[in-house]
Every structure is written in C-alpha cells, then in structure tokens.
Enzyme design. Structure first.
Site, PDB file in Angstrom:
ATOM      1  N   ARG A  97       0.813  -1.215   0.000  1.00 51.34           N
ATOM      2  CA  ARG A  97       0.000   0.000   0.000  1.00 51.34           C
ATOM      3  C   ARG A  97       0.843   1.259   0.000  1.00 51.34           C
ATOM      4  O   ARG A  97       0.542   2.227  -0.714  1.00 51.34           O
ATOM      5  CB  ARG A  97      -0.949  -0.027   1.208  1.00 51.34           C
ATOM      6  CG  ARG A  97      -2.105  -1.029   1.037  1.00 51.34           C
ATOM      7  CD  ARG A  97      -2.700  -1.440   2.380  1.00 51.34           C
ATOM      8  NE  ARG A  97      -3.899  -2.255   2.225  1.00 51.34           N
ATOM      9  CZ  ARG A  97      -3.902  -3.552   1.907  1.00 51.34           C
ATOM     10  NH1 ARG A  97      -2.759  -4.182   1.693  1.00 51.34           N
ATOM     11  NH2 ARG A  97      -5.047  -4.216   1.812  1.00 51.34           N
ATOM     12  N   GLY A 126      -1.459 -12.062  -5.506  1.00 52.11           N
ATOM     13  CA  GLY A 126      -2.854 -11.635  -5.553  1.00 52.11           C
ATOM     14  C   GLY A 126      -3.026 -10.203  -5.093  1.00 52.11           C
ATOM     15  O   GLY A 126      -3.873  -9.468  -5.616  1.00 52.11           O
ATOM     16  N   SER A 132     -12.762 -11.339  -1.424  1.00 51.23           N
ATOM     17  CA  SER A 132     -11.515 -10.667  -1.055  1.00 51.23           C
ATOM     18  C   SER A 132     -11.783  -9.227  -0.656  1.00 51.23           C
ATOM     19  O   SER A 132     -12.550  -8.518  -1.321  1.00 51.23           O
ATOM     20  CB  SER A 132     -10.534 -10.704  -2.226  1.00 51.23           C
ATOM     21  OG  SER A 132      -9.379  -9.936  -1.935  1.00 51.23           O
ATOM     22  N   SER A 133     -11.120  -8.777   0.404  1.00 53.01           N
ATOM     23  CA  SER A 133     -11.188  -7.370   0.793  1.00 53.01           C
ATOM     24  C   SER A 133     -10.347  -6.500  -0.126  1.00 53.01           C
ATOM     25  O   SER A 133     -10.469  -5.271  -0.121  1.00 53.01           O
ATOM     26  CB  SER A 133     -10.697  -7.203   2.237  1.00 53.01           C
ATOM     27  OG  SER A 133      -9.313  -7.530   2.339  1.00 53.01           O
ATOM     28  N   SER A 166     -12.141 -10.219   6.034  1.00 49.86           N
ATOM     29  CA  SER A 166     -10.851  -9.543   6.253  1.00 49.86           C
ATOM     30  C   SER A 166     -10.966  -8.023   6.329  1.00 49.86           C
ATOM     31  O   SER A 166     -10.136  -7.299   5.784  1.00 49.86           O
ATOM     32  CB  SER A 166      -9.865  -9.925   5.133  1.00 49.86           C
ATOM     33  OG  SER A 166      -9.796 -11.311   4.961  1.00 49.86           O
ATOM     34  N   ASP A 206      -5.337 -15.419   6.916  1.00 45.01           N
ATOM     35  CA  ASP A 206      -3.965 -15.843   6.650  1.00 45.01           C
ATOM     36  C   ASP A 206      -3.391 -16.681   7.793  1.00 45.01           C
ATOM     37  O   ASP A 206      -2.373 -17.364   7.614  1.00 45.01           O
ATOM     38  CB  ASP A 206      -3.062 -14.633   6.406  1.00 45.01           C
ATOM     39  CG  ASP A 206      -3.258 -14.034   5.024  1.00 45.01           C
ATOM     40  OD1 ASP A 206      -3.881 -14.699   4.170  1.00 45.01           O
ATOM     41  OD2 ASP A 206      -2.794 -12.900   4.796  1.00 45.01           O
ATOM     42  N   ARG A 221      -6.352 -23.424   0.679  1.00 41.98           N
ATOM     43  CA  ARG A 221      -5.851 -23.420   2.050  1.00 41.98           C
ATOM     44  C   ARG A 221      -6.778 -24.106   3.051  1.00 41.98           C
ATOM     45  O   ARG A 221      -6.542 -24.020   4.264  1.00 41.98           O
ATOM     46  CB  ARG A 221      -5.545 -21.983   2.502  1.00 41.98           C
ATOM     47  CG  ARG A 221      -4.288 -21.423   1.851  1.00 41.98           C
ATOM     48  CD  ARG A 221      -3.884 -20.101   2.438  1.00 41.98           C
ATOM     49  NE  ARG A 221      -2.733 -19.555   1.724  1.00 41.98           N
ATOM     50  CZ  ARG A 221      -2.420 -18.272   1.707  1.00 41.98           C
ATOM     51  NH1 ARG A 221      -3.151 -17.404   2.380  1.00 41.98           N
ATOM     52  NH2 ARG A 221      -1.356 -17.856   1.041  1.00 41.98           N
ATOM     53  N   ARG A 256       2.580 -19.610   2.784  1.00 41.68           N
ATOM     54  CA  ARG A 256       2.023 -19.777   4.135  1.00 41.68           C
ATOM     55  C   ARG A 256       1.946 -21.249   4.532  1.00 41.68           C
ATOM     56  O   ARG A 256       2.067 -21.585   5.716  1.00 41.68           O
ATOM     57  CB  ARG A 256       0.660 -19.101   4.237  1.00 41.68           C
ATOM     58  CG  ARG A 256       0.744 -17.611   3.910  1.00 41.68           C
ATOM     59  CD  ARG A 256      -0.261 -16.766   4.655  1.00 41.68           C
ATOM     60  NE  ARG A 256      -0.151 -15.373   4.251  1.00 41.68           N
ATOM     61  CZ  ARG A 256       0.751 -14.520   4.747  1.00 41.68           C
ATOM     62  NH1 ARG A 256       1.611 -14.931   5.673  1.00 41.68           N
ATOM     63  NH2 ARG A 256       0.795 -13.266   4.328  1.00 41.68           N
ATOM     64  N   LYS A 290       8.209 -15.332  -1.289  1.00 35.78           N
ATOM     65  CA  LYS A 290       7.050 -14.533  -1.670  1.00 35.78           C
ATOM     66  C   LYS A 290       6.729 -13.474  -0.624  1.00 35.78           C
ATOM     67  O   LYS A 290       6.310 -12.364  -0.975  1.00 35.78           O
ATOM     68  CB  LYS A 290       5.849 -15.463  -1.874  1.00 35.78           C
ATOM     69  CG  LYS A 290       4.549 -14.772  -2.258  1.00 35.78           C
ATOM     70  CD  LYS A 290       3.449 -15.802  -2.465  1.00 35.78           C
ATOM     71  CE  LYS A 290       2.106 -15.143  -2.701  1.00 35.78           C
ATOM     72  NZ  LYS A 290       2.048 -14.353  -3.930  1.00 35.78           N
TER      73      LYS A 290
END
Length: 462
Positions: A15, A90, A168-169, A197, A337, A368, A420, A449
């Site tokens: 961001r 993503g 997705s947020s 999220s 996550d 996941r 993850r 990553k």
C-alpha cells in the site's frame, strides 16, 4: 529464550509503495518488505512512470526507497498494452488493477498459471461501470485481462458503487486507493453477503490518511436506517463491517509525498510466535505494534485461548512459552492468513479445533482448506474439511500414545506452492531436533514470496 525480529508488513509495504508512487514529488519509505510480491508491485509501478531508488538500510529482508511519484499511471497504446506481470501476487493483481484503471492508456495484467485461476470478476464489473474497458483473455472472471482507460468516471454511477468482500477485501482496498485520482468523489458502499478480512481495509484507510487523502466513513445500524458519519479516528476501532451498513467516500485529491516507516508484520510473526507454544524454547518476537490495525494481531488472542502462556514486555517484545494446548472454536474471517498456522497448532492440542467462515481460502495461492488437511494427515492428525472451514482433531493427550504430530522419516511434505503452507508446516519440526524441515518440503524457497529470511529466523528459534 530465542529472540527474533518480525519482518516488515507485506500488506502495508504494498500500500505504501503504491501511495508513494502516486505522490508527485519524492517520498522516503523505510523498512519495506523485500520479497517477490513486492518486486512485482514495484516493477509495475516503475513501468507506469514512478521510480524507486535504493537508500541505505539495515537488513537483507527489508529495503529503503527514495520514490519519485507520477501524476497517474501511464499505459501503452492500444496496439502495445503495457505488460503488468503480477506473477503469483494476488495483492499486486487486485490493488493495481483498480489503480491502473484510474490511469491513462492500455495495460495487460497477467501472472503465473495459478493467478489465472483466481477470481477478479466483481472488481472488474465495478470498474466497467466506472467507464473502464476490460476484456478477459482466457477464463471469464479471472486474469489475464486487457484494461483500456481514460480514468475513472464517477458520474456514470452517480458517484456511488457497491462492492462486496465475500471473496476478497482487496477489491475494496484497490478501489479506495484508486479513488483519489478520479475527478469527483467516489462512495464505495459495502455490498455482498459478508465482509471478509475487514482489518485489511483499515490498513488501506491508514495509508490514505498518511498520504493526505480525505475520506469519510459512514455506518448505519440496518440497511434501511440513515447513514451516520464516524467522527475523528473512530474508523480505527472498527474490527468488522456489515454489508449494506458501511460506506467510504473518498475525495479527489493528490497523494502527498512524505517519509514513512513500515511496521512489523503480524502475519509473518505468527509462525514465530506459534513456535514458542509448540517448540522446546520460549520465543520472543520484537518489532510489532500492539495497537496495529493488522487483523493477524489476533494470533496472540488465539494462542492464549488455546492455553499458551504469552507475555509482553516494556521493550515491545512478545514472548510465547512452550505450553499444553487445547482445542477451541474460531471464526477466522478477519484473520484468514492465520488458518494454516492455527491448523498445525491444533494438531498439537488436546481435543478438537473448529475453524469457520473462511470458505474463500480455497481461492488463495493454494486451496488453504484442503492443503493443511492433506499435509497434516501425513503426521497422524485427522482433519475434516468443512464447507467453510476445518475441524482438526488434535493429538495432544490422546490415550493411545500418539501425543503430537509425528513426521516419519520417509515422509515428505508439499508446500502446494504456497508460502504460508511452507512456514506453517515448519512447526512440525520443532519437537525433534533431528528433522531438517527444509529437506522435507518440496519447495522451501516459496517463502521468498513474503518472508525471504524466514529460514534464517527459523534457525534462530530451533
């Protein structure tokens, strides 16, 4: 006692790199995560007209940048769209698709094969309503896509769009980051059935505020009630949002250059903190803000609820001690996550742990929900896949003698090409010093990553 430092926040690094690239003039960014995903974001922003020049810094896994911003992203001509390769990121894909739509020209957004299976259709529909031409090259609703734009046009939607966060947020966050480049205010109202999220949207608002962007957050108790403006910094206290009952209005304006330091990453720290609970030594992690807006700060509460001894100190450190864990029930929609990590923790716990409200995890770098179930089964842990979560039957305290997940000598583990998964599965090695977990994983380098020096940190806590 093992002492380690948390990596820089991946979410905030993305961001703030975007914010600095959109701020005309020069900005300085410190403690920026240096990972594969961030390389993709920076490369695309550089191709669009910004520049990133390295500054002196400490640490191999973080970077400092002098960023020279651009008025707005510049693409190529229709015959030669600007190539924007997000690889497997993503976050890069979703945030930058919206930001590039606020620019000028033609862009081709593409990535690795798995990225071309991940959904983006809801965001594309909203961008089309705002006057952007977008064409899917392969599968409808997924990258790769061609984007042709002359900027966002709020007048086409009366200044207001509805955007869900069921999947997705990052759709919502991407549009908030793009909105200041529009010629008029854009109101983004939360739609859909549920908001996944939400804390990540809080991080986006934090970024906008730090770069001088004006916005208003409004709530209402029900979809038929009048809107109520949140005063001051009250939006920072939001931990969840209800569809139809929250909206954000972003004013047009210029991102302001400045100097910013990225805080530590609670997602990356979660593996280190969890290691303290199931390993042989207490682990102290420093470099985390305990008042952070990051949703994965929930790992501390989760560990405590599972029975772990957790202590904080006056120097900003959090210490987790080896503890007997027990199963609990968790709604993890605000911290998805953490699910692979909690699934492995649950394997060591006495009793069952149920994780709910994370159906969207099937569309991440790996599935996941299926991936943890498949890998934990190799260690004797029974995991039931639910339609929106997992039920993990822990081995701790079982009467038949198997008291923890066991990794037999001949068994290898699959990371499912997911960073993850690799880091969470590493927890399985902490009870047996003879296990070299890197040799058991099919792709240990996938951690690059998001946490490039993960293995160096892991050696410090074993």
């Amino acid at each position: 006692m093992r002492n380690v430092t948390a990596p820089a926040s991946k979410s905030l690094s993305h961001r703030y790199c975007i914010g600095a690239a959109l701020a005309e003039g020069r900005s300085e960014l410190f403690h920026v995560l240096e990972s594969r995903d961030l390389q993709q974001t920076r490369a695309i922003l550089t191709a669009c007209g910004a520049s990133f020049d390295g500054l002196p810094h400490d640490g191999a896994a973080s970077a400092a940048w002098l960023v020279t911003g651009m008025p707005r992203p510049q693409g190529g001509p229709q015959a030669h769209p600007l190539s924007c390769d997000v690889h497997e990121s993503g976050t890069s894909c979703r945030l930058l698709t919206a930001v590039l739509a606020a620019g000028q020209g033609c862009f081709r957004i593409h990535g690795a094969p798995r990225m071309h299976q991940r959904p983006i259709g809801e965001l594309v529909d909203v961008l089309r309503a705002l006057g952007v031409s977008i064409t899917y090259e392969q599968t409808e609703g997924c990258p790769p896509l061609l984007l042709e734009t002359t900027g966002l046009k709020p007048e086409k939607v009366g200044g207001c769009v509805h955007l869900g966060m069921d999947t997705s947020s990052q759709y919502f966050s991407g549009l908030l980051l793009a909105a200041p480049l529009a010629p008029a205010p854009i109101t983004v109202e939360l739609g859909g059935q549920k908001a996944m999220s939400w804390p990540y949207v809080g991080l986006t608002l934090q970024c906008l505020e730090d770069f001088g962007i004006t916005f208003v957050v409004e709530q209402r108790p029900s979809p038929d009630a009048p809107w109520q403006r949140m005063s001051g910094q009250d939006w920072r206290k939001l931990r969840e949002a209800v569809p139809g009952c929250l909206r954000v209005t972003v004013q047009p304006g210029a991102y302001q250059p400045g100097q910013h330091t990225i805080e530590g990453d609670w997602s990356g720290a979660s593996y280190l903190l969890a290691a303290g609970a199931v390993g042989r030594h207490p682990v102290r992690v420093q470099g985390l803000r305990q008042d952070s807006l990051q949703g994965d700060r929930a790992i501390v509460n989760i560990l405590q609820r599972m029975g772990a001894r957790v202590e904080t100190d006056d120097y900003g450190g959090i210490t987790v001690y080896p503890s007997a864990l027990h199963g609990i029930q968790l709604d993890m929609h605000d911290c998805p996550d953490l699910v692979p990590t909690v699934a492995v923790l649950a394997g060591f716990a006495q009793g069952s742990t149920r994780i709910d409200n994370v159906a969207h995890l099937r569309h991440k770098e790996s599935d996941r929900l299926h991936a943890p179930a498949e890998e934990l089964a190799k260690t004797g842990v029974v995991v039931d896949e639910l339609h929106d979560g997992l039920l993990i039957h822990g081995l701790g305290g079982r009467s038949f003698g198997l008291r923890e997940p066991i990794l037999p000598d001949e068994v290898a583990l699959s990371t499912h090409n997911d960073h993850r998964m690799a880091m969470s599965l590493s927890l399985l090695s902490l009870r047996d010093s003879a296990i070299n977990i890197r040799e058991r994983l099919d792709n240990p380098s996938v951690v690059d990553k998001s946490f490039p020096d993960f293995w160096q940190c892991w050696e410090q806590i074993r």
